[in-house]
Write a protein that holds these residues in place. Structure first.
Motif, PDB file in Angstrom:
ATOM      1  N   VAL A  40      48.794  34.619  14.784  1.00 10.56           N
ATOM      2  CA  VAL A  40      49.118  33.454  15.609  1.00 10.56           C
ATOM      3  C   VAL A  40      50.632  33.280  15.702  1.00 10.56           C
ATOM      4  CG1 VAL A  40      48.994  30.934  15.740  1.00 10.56           C
ATOM      5  CG2 VAL A  40      46.945  32.250  15.174  1.00 10.56           C
ATOM      6  N   GLU A  44      52.883  33.440  19.032  1.00 11.66           N
ATOM      7  CA  GLU A  44      53.740  32.299  19.368  1.00 11.66           C
ATOM      8  C   GLU A  44      55.176  32.762  19.635  1.00 11.66           C
ATOM      9  OE1 GLU A  44      52.747  28.025  17.462  1.00 11.66           O
ATOM     10  OE2 GLU A  44      53.113  29.606  16.004  1.00 11.66           O
ATOM     11  N   LEU A  87      48.147  27.536  20.871  1.00  9.40           N
ATOM     12  CA  LEU A  87      48.521  28.301  19.681  1.00  9.40           C
ATOM     13  C   LEU A  87      49.054  27.398  18.567  1.00  9.40           C
ATOM     14  CD1 LEU A  87      50.224  31.439  21.269  1.00  9.40           C
ATOM     15  CD2 LEU A  87      48.055  31.365  20.024  1.00  9.40           C
ATOM     16  N   ALA A  90      46.107  26.254  16.769  1.00 12.76           N
ATOM     17  CA  ALA A  90      45.572  27.358  15.971  1.00 12.76           C
ATOM     18  C   ALA A  90      46.463  27.642  14.765  1.00 12.76           C
ATOM     19  CB  ALA A  90      45.451  28.604  16.838  1.00 12.76           C
ATOM     20  N   HIS A  91      47.784  27.543  14.973  1.00 11.56           N
ATOM     21  CA  HIS A  91      48.740  27.752  13.876  1.00 11.56           C
ATOM     22  C   HIS A  91      48.547  26.698  12.789  1.00 11.56           C
ATOM     23  CE1 HIS A  91      53.226  28.517  12.672  1.00 11.56           C
ATOM     24  NE2 HIS A  91      52.383  28.641  11.665  1.00 11.56           N
TER      25      HIS A  91
END
Length: 427
Positions: A40, A44, A87, A90-91
Motif C-alpha cells: 500500500v 501510495e 489507499l 487501506a494504509h
C-alpha cells in the motif's frame, strides 16, 4: 512493543525467542500484514509522484495554450486523488492491523536470560542470610496476626469479600512503618519520590504492557475509561510518555508508594491464605529510565536496592533469574527476590526487578536525545522493581521474628518508625 522492521529483518531470531517464551508466534500472519502494508505504501508513493509530476505539467500546458490537455491532466489528478483517498484508508487499516498484532507479542529475552520452559528452570544466583531454626512450634503469619489483633480477615471479608485484609493496631502501624522505611530509604539513595494516582487511563495501562493482554486481571470503572493500577510501575513509567528526555539527565531513578489492585483471574487456590496474594495490597516501587548501553548495569544496581531493604530488615532471601518460559510480558531480563517464609518452608517472591529494553518506551513513545553521540532521537530503556511488596514483607517479619510466647520482635531499623515499640504483644 517490538519494532516491525526488526521483526522483518530477524525472522529466525524472533521465532526462536517466541518459542523459548512458549508464545504462539504466527510468522506467516506477520509477513502477510507486513507485505500488505508495504504494498500500500509503495502504491501510495508511486501515485503521489505521478500526481506531483502531472500537477506541475498543468501550468506548463496552460502557458502553451493547450487547454484541452491541461483539463485532461486535471481530470487525471482528480482520479489519482480519489485513489489516494482509498489507499489512505487501506494504509490506516494495514497499520492498525500490524499494530494490533505487535501489541500482543511479548518482549524478546535478553541474551543473558537463561532458556527454560517454566518456573522450575529458574537458576539461583545467590543467597543472603540463613533461615531461622525454631526451638518451639512456630505459627504462620495468618494465625499469628489474628492472635495478636494485627490482622482481621473475617471483617475484611464482611467489608469487601475474599482476598482482602483489614489491619488493626500494631498491624496497621507495622504496615505504615514499612512503607515509610522503604520510601525513605530509596529516596535517601538517589531515587526521586513521587505520589501517583491510583486510577489511570487506558493509554497509560497500554504504555507499560498491561493492556490489551491482561485486561481480565485489572479492576476498572464501569465505562472502562479508568483502571486501578496493579503497580506503581504504570504511572511512574508513563510520567514521561510522549516526551523526549536529555541524555545528560539519564539515568532517572524514581520511587513511589501506592496501593495496588489486581483481579488476578485464574489464580484461585494459589497462595490465597494470609497476605501473600490479595486483590488490594501496598507496594513501594522503583522505576528507572536509562540509556540502552547502561540499562543492564542499572538492572544490577536496581536489584541491589531491593536486596538492601531485605538486608536492613535481616530477612533471609535468595535471588533467581527468570528463564524465558517464566519471563513477564514486557521484560527482557528479570531477577526475582524470594524471602524465606517458615510457614511455607520455602522462599516466596517478594520483589521482581526487570529491564524491559525499549519495549515499553516504544509503546509509550519515550525517547531521548544525545547530540554528542547521534542525530535525532532514540528510545530509552525502562526498568522497574519492587522495593518491596509491603504485605509480603510484613508476613516475613512476623514469621521470622516471632517468639515462643507469641510476641514479635520488631527489626531494629523499624523501631523509630514504630514509635519506639520493640516488641509486638497481644492487645
Amino acid at each position: 512493543m517490538l519494532d516491525a522492521r526488526f521483526v522483518r529483518e530477524n525472522p529466525e531470531l524472533v521465532a526462536t525467542a517466541m518459542k523459548n517464551r512458549n508464545f504462539p508466534w504466527d510468522s506467516s500472519r506477520f509477513s502477510e500484514l507486513d507485505e500488505k502494508r508495504r504494498a500500500v505504501i509503495t502504491e501510495e508513493e508511486a501515485l503521489q509522484a505521478e500526481r506531483n509530476a502531472m500537477s506541475k505539467s498543468i501550468g506548463a500546458l496552460m502557458g502553451q495554450g493547450k487547454k484541452d490537455e491541461a483539463e485532461e491532466a486535471k481530470a487525471k489528478v482528480r482520479a489519482i486523488n480519489e485513489k489516494l483517498d482509498e489507499l489512505a484508508v487501506a494504509h490506516r487499516e494495514a497499520e492498525e492491523a500490524m499494530h494490533t498484532l505487535l501489541m500482543s507479542v511479548p518482549n524478546i529475552p535478553h541474551e543473558s536470560t537463561p532458556v527454560g520452559k517454566d518456573e522450575t528452570e529458574n537458576p539461583e544466583v545467590r543467597r543472603w542470610g540463613t533461615p531461622r531454626e525454631f526451638d518451639f512450634e512456630y505459627k504462620a503469619h495468618w494465625d499469628l496476626g489474628t492472635d495478636l489483633g494485627m490482622i482481621d480477615f473475617e471483617r475484611a471479608t464482611k467489608l469487601s469479600g475474599s482476598r482482602f485484609v483489614l489491619l488493626g493496631g500494631m498491624g496497621a502501624r507495622l504496615e505504615r512503618a514499612l512503607i515509610n522505611f522503604m520510601a525513605n530509604t530509596h529516596a535517601s539513595r538517589g531515587f526521586k519520590e513521587w505520589w501517583c494516582p491510583s486510577l489511570v487511563n487506558r493509554e497509560t495501562m497500554t504504555g507499560t504492557g498491561q493492556l490489551p493482554k491482561f485486561e481480565e486481571d485489572l479492576f476498572k470503572t464501569k465505562d472502562e475509561s479508568l483502571y486501578l493500577i496493579p503497580t506503581a510501575e504504570v504511572p511512574l513509567t508513563n510520567i514521561h510518555a510522549g516526551e523526549v528526555l536529555e541524555a545528560s539527565d539519564l539515568p532517572l531513578r524514581y520511587t513511589a508508594f501506592t496501593n495496588c489492585f489486581r483481579e488476578e483471574a485464574g489464580s484461585a487456590g494459589r497462595d490465597t491464605r494470609g497476605l501473600i496474594r490479595l486483590h488490594q495490597f501496598d507496594k513501594v516501587e522503583m522505576v528507572k529510565f536509562a540509556k540502552p548501553e547502561e540499562a543492564y548495569d542499572e538492572l544490577e544496581s536496581l536489584t541491589e536496592e531491593a536486596e538492601y531493604i531485605l538486608q536492613q530488615l535481616g530477612l533471609p532471601y535468595r535471588v533467581i533469574t527468570l528463564c524465558t518460559g517464566d519471563l513477564g510480558f514486557s521484560a527482557a531480563k528479570t531477577y526475582d527476590l524470594e524471602v524465606w517464609l517458615p510457614s511455607y518452608n520455602d522462599y516466596k517472591e517478594i520483589s521482581s526487578c526487570s529491564c524491559c529494553g525499549d519495549f515499553q518506551a516504544r509503546r509509550a513513545h519515550i525517547k531521548y536525545r544525545d547530540p554528542e553521540n547521534f542525530k535525532g532521537t532514540r528510545y530509552v530503556n525502562t526498568l522497574n522493581g519492587s522495593g518491596l511488596a509491603v504485605g509480603r514483607t510484613m508476613a516475613a517479619i512476623m514469621e521470622n521474628y516471632q517468639n515462643a510466647d507469641g510476641t514479635i520482635t520488631v527489626p531494629e531499623v523499624l523501631v523509630p518508625y514504630m514509635g519506639g515499640v520493640t516488641v509486638i504483644e497481644p492487645e
